[in-house]
Design an enzyme around this catalytic site. Sequence first.
Site, PDB file in Angstrom:
ATOM      1  N   HIS A  84      41.044  37.098  39.184  1.00  0.00           N
ATOM      2  CA  HIS A  84      42.027  37.509  40.185  1.00  0.00           C
ATOM      3  C   HIS A  84      43.312  36.668  40.175  1.00  0.00           C
ATOM      4  O   HIS A  84      44.414  37.175  40.006  1.00  0.00           O
ATOM      5  CB  HIS A  84      41.431  37.369  41.596  1.00  0.00           C
ATOM      6  CG  HIS A  84      40.224  38.215  41.856  1.00  0.00           C
ATOM      7  ND1 HIS A  84      40.303  39.568  42.084  1.00  0.00           N
ATOM      8  CD2 HIS A  84      38.913  37.902  41.953  1.00  0.00           C
ATOM      9  CE1 HIS A  84      39.083  40.042  42.315  1.00  0.00           C
ATOM     10  NE2 HIS A  84      38.230  39.054  42.241  1.00  0.00           N
ATOM     11  N   ASP A  85      43.151  35.369  40.461  1.00  0.00           N
ATOM     12  CA  ASP A  85      44.307  34.604  40.943  1.00  0.00           C
ATOM     13  C   ASP A  85      45.339  34.253  39.883  1.00  0.00           C
ATOM     14  O   ASP A  85      46.524  34.090  40.206  1.00  0.00           O
ATOM     15  CB  ASP A  85      43.824  33.310  41.616  1.00  0.00           C
ATOM     16  CG  ASP A  85      43.146  33.582  42.941  1.00  0.00           C
ATOM     17  OD1 ASP A  85      43.293  34.704  43.463  1.00  0.00           O
ATOM     18  OD2 ASP A  85      42.473  32.676  43.452  1.00  0.00           O
TER      19      ASP A  85
END
Length: 310
Positions: free
Chosen positions: A240-241
């Site tokens: 994700h990040d």
Amino acid sequence: MQIIIDCDPSPDDAVAFLVALGSPGELEVLAITTVAGNVPLPLTSKNARKALELAKKTGTPAYAGAEAPLVRKLVTAEHVHGRTGFDGYDLPEPCIPLADGFAPDVIVDLVMSRDPGEVALCCLAPLTNIALALEKEPKLAAHLKQIVLMGGAFSEGGNITPAAEFNIFVDPEAADKVMRCGAPITMIPLDCTHQALTKQSRLDKLRAIGTPVSEAFYHLLKFNKIFDEQKYGWEGGPLHDATVIAYLLAPHLFSGRKVNVEVECESPLTLGMTVVDWWAVTQKTPNVQFLRSIDADGYFDLVIERLARL
Ligand SMILES: [Ca+2]
């Protein structure tokens, strides 16, 4: 570009800031700020320093921030990342201390001491620290270059409830404050990150770098991947990040459009849902550049290339 990275490490947060630290030609990391999220604040603050030490980037200060959401009880995600938030590989206890200062105050000081439009906030966690900074300094939003955040979802649904993505769900009031703040916001939701999977072939490329950083994150991401593969039935888990940093380095890897996004803060059923007006069915002013797709191969090539520099 000068950036502040607000995070709650978990491995994908750490990959994100290590990619930024591996990109000194493009990004200057002014500070890492931590918040409660995936695990409680003492652990996110410890994990951030573990990763900085592993990469020998101890010159980058890490500041701790809020230990709980603005008004709600903290919800964590040990079911994904393990008890420590960094399960899957034993990194030594960090030697470097946290820097002196409360993260929301530090964010205000770093941004306001520079010219308007110089600093971007990279938000990889519940938005508590950012909301507190916006509250403390009403001119902060107008002074920011932009906010790029990982959070929310449109057609992908939620990952912590059927309706909500974790970062927004944990502190919906903070997310609501950020969405309304007036700064340019780019949002990278699950719709993007669920296309960016840690397939074994990609993890093998990461490991082939052959550094302490690559070996550690091979195992940490592999631990996360097991949970995600069981949950979703996919080949790999979403990274994700690091999409937030990848967007700053290579925006051409993403596509989306400017839309209105609001956060549900009341309904027990859909708390923390990001209501995305993709089809402009309201007359509400667009407040978010909402990214909906990603070139996943290009993304992983970039991540691996930058981690290889550490
Ligand atoms: Ca995070």
